[in-house]
Design a protein around this motif. Structure first.
Motif, PDB file in Angstrom:
ATOM      1  N   LEU A 188       0.829  -1.212   0.000  1.00 43.08           N
ATOM      2  CA  LEU A 188       0.000   0.000   0.000  1.00 43.08           C
ATOM      3  C   LEU A 188       0.862   1.259   0.000  1.00 43.08           C
ATOM      4  O   LEU A 188       0.482   2.273  -0.595  1.00 43.08           O
ATOM      5  N   TRP A 189       2.021   1.207   0.641  1.00 44.56           N
ATOM      6  CA  TRP A 189       2.921   2.355   0.617  1.00 44.56           C
ATOM      7  C   TRP A 189       3.329   2.674  -0.821  1.00 44.56           C
ATOM      8  O   TRP A 189       3.321   3.828  -1.232  1.00 44.56           O
ATOM      9  N   LYS A 190       3.670   1.640  -1.572  1.00 43.57           N
ATOM     10  CA  LYS A 190       4.058   1.839  -2.977  1.00 43.57           C
ATOM     11  C   LYS A 190       2.907   2.441  -3.782  1.00 43.57           C
ATOM     12  O   LYS A 190       3.102   3.385  -4.556  1.00 43.57           O
ATOM     13  N   ILE A 191       1.703   1.935  -3.587  1.00 44.37           N
ATOM     14  CA  ILE A 191       0.532   2.459  -4.294  1.00 44.37           C
ATOM     15  C   ILE A 191       0.276   3.914  -3.886  1.00 44.37           C
ATOM     16  O   ILE A 191      -0.007   4.773  -4.725  1.00 44.37           O
ATOM     17  N   ILE A 232      -4.279   9.628 -17.327  1.00 47.51           N
ATOM     18  CA  ILE A 232      -4.695   9.728 -15.920  1.00 47.51           C
ATOM     19  C   ILE A 232      -5.674   8.603 -15.583  1.00 47.51           C
ATOM     20  O   ILE A 232      -5.532   7.918 -14.568  1.00 47.51           O
ATOM     21  N   MET A 233      -6.664   8.406 -16.446  1.00 45.61           N
ATOM     22  CA  MET A 233      -7.675   7.379 -16.188  1.00 45.61           C
ATOM     23  C   MET A 233      -7.065   5.981 -16.209  1.00 45.61           C
ATOM     24  O   MET A 233      -7.422   5.133 -15.390  1.00 45.61           O
ATOM     25  N   ASN A 234      -6.145   5.734 -17.129  1.00 47.85           N
ATOM     26  CA  ASN A 234      -5.485   4.426 -17.192  1.00 47.85           C
ATOM     27  C   ASN A 234      -4.682   4.159 -15.924  1.00 47.85           C
ATOM     28  O   ASN A 234      -4.746   3.058 -15.361  1.00 47.85           O
ATOM     29  N   LYS A 235      -3.931   5.155 -15.475  1.00 46.71           N
ATOM     30  CA  LYS A 235      -3.134   4.989 -14.257  1.00 46.71           C
ATOM     31  C   LYS A 235      -4.051   4.825 -13.047  1.00 46.71           C
ATOM     32  O   LYS A 235      -3.801   3.980 -12.181  1.00 46.71           O
ATOM     33  N   GLN A 291      -6.317   1.320  -8.888  1.00 48.00           N
ATOM     34  CA  GLN A 291      -7.500   0.742  -8.240  1.00 48.00           C
ATOM     35  C   GLN A 291      -7.442  -0.785  -8.257  1.00 48.00           C
ATOM     36  O   GLN A 291      -7.782  -1.437  -7.268  1.00 48.00           O
ATOM     37  N   GLU A 292      -7.017  -1.353  -9.374  1.00 43.12           N
ATOM     38  CA  GLU A 292      -6.903  -2.818  -9.485  1.00 43.12           C
ATOM     39  C   GLU A 292      -5.867  -3.359  -8.505  1.00 43.12           C
ATOM     40  O   GLU A 292      -6.105  -4.344  -7.820  1.00 43.12           O
ATOM     41  N   ARG A 293      -4.713  -2.713  -8.457  1.00 42.22           N
ATOM     42  CA  ARG A 293      -3.661  -3.170  -7.542  1.00 42.22           C
ATOM     43  C   ARG A 293      -4.093  -3.013  -6.089  1.00 42.22           C
ATOM     44  O   ARG A 293      -3.797  -3.870  -5.255  1.00 42.22           O
ATOM     45  N   GLU A 336      -6.394  -5.844  -5.231  1.00 43.30           N
ATOM     46  CA  GLU A 336      -5.627  -7.084  -5.036  1.00 43.30           C
ATOM     47  C   GLU A 336      -5.010  -7.130  -3.642  1.00 43.30           C
ATOM     48  O   GLU A 336      -5.046  -8.168  -2.979  1.00 43.30           O
ATOM     49  N   VAL A 337      -4.446  -6.005  -3.208  1.00 44.00           N
ATOM     50  CA  VAL A 337      -3.837  -5.956  -1.877  1.00 44.00           C
ATOM     51  C   VAL A 337      -4.907  -6.175  -0.814  1.00 44.00           C
ATOM     52  O   VAL A 337      -4.733  -6.962   0.115  1.00 44.00           O
ATOM     53  N   TYR A 338      -6.032  -5.476  -0.958  1.00 45.12           N
ATOM     54  CA  TYR A 338      -7.110  -5.600   0.028  1.00 45.12           C
ATOM     55  C   TYR A 338      -7.626  -7.039   0.104  1.00 45.12           C
ATOM     56  O   TYR A 338      -7.877  -7.547   1.188  1.00 45.12           O
ATOM     57  N   SER A 339      -7.768  -7.693  -1.025  1.00 48.09           N
ATOM     58  CA  SER A 339      -8.328  -9.050  -1.019  1.00 48.09           C
ATOM     59  C   SER A 339      -7.354 -10.072  -0.430  1.00 48.09           C
ATOM     60  O   SER A 339      -7.779 -11.100   0.074  1.00 48.09           O
ATOM     61  N   GLY A 340      -6.070  -9.790  -0.490  1.00 54.48           N
ATOM     62  CA  GLY A 340      -5.085 -10.741   0.005  1.00 54.48           C
ATOM     63  C   GLY A 340      -4.492 -10.400   1.361  1.00 54.48           C
ATOM     64  O   GLY A 340      -3.568 -11.068   1.809  1.00 54.48           O
TER      65      GLY A 340
END
Length: 193
Positions: A108-111, A130-133, A138-140, A143-147
């Protein structure tokens, strides 16, 4: 695209990214607070194990060398307490739990830092970039939240205090200057040049 108007798409996009940054910062700080709590609890339990082991051992030595029933009874009580504590510690791996929270915090720090970079580059990127980034972040984040293990309401309150009152994740210009080499400090620059 107009980005300064309160009702513009750019303003709305920036607002969404700022909010996502805030949420990630809070969650990352919650994980840090949980890590600290788990490690403190683990250290306290280890100290109590040592103390109770020492008292148990000395209690049994005293019981063997003396004829008093009180020493035997106290030794048995302390021994029972040690058994209960050891059983509790056996069922919970606080270090492993802390490690899982650490992994989540690091990701999360990296994000979080990438959100700061996105906000910094906001004026020079196209809306599509901007929207792509944003979508990738959001996807990453998902993933962190789910794991990762869940945070707690206690850790949220501690994070809230740390971020709002103690300004834990922020630095003043002076604080940053002090940490940087003299040659790149802002206080040494002539800003009007």
């Amino acid at each position: 695209m107009e980005r300064n108007s309160l009702h513009s798409q750019g303003y709305k996009l920036e607002s969404q990214i700022r909010e996502a940054y805030g949420k990630v910062t809070y969650t990352q700080t919650c994980h840090d607070k949980i890590i600290s709590s788990l490690l403190k609890t683990n250290n306290r339990l280890k100290v109590w194990q040592i103390v109770l082991s020492a008292v148990t051992t000395s209690g049994f030595v005293v019981a063997i060398l003396s004829e008093g029933k009180i020493a035997s009874i106290l030794g048995a009580i302390v021994s029972l307490l040690l058994l209960v504590l050891n059983s509790y510690v056996k069922n919970f791996d606080l270090i492993e739990d802390a490690q899982q929270h650490k992994e989540a915090s690091d990701l999360l720090w990296k994000i979080r830092e990438e959100y700061v970079s996105l906000l910094t580059d906001f004026e020079i990127l196209s809306v599509e970039e901007i929207m792509n980034k944003r979508n990738e972040l959001q996807e990453r984040t998902a993933e962190v939240y789910s794991g990762s293990p869940r945070t707690t309401s206690k850790s949220y309150k501690e994070a809230q205090k740390a971020l709002k009152t103690e300004e834990e994740q922020t630095f003043s210009e002076h604080e940053i200057d002090v940490m940087l080499p003299n040659s790149i400090r802002r206080c040494n620059r002539d800003i009007d040049k």
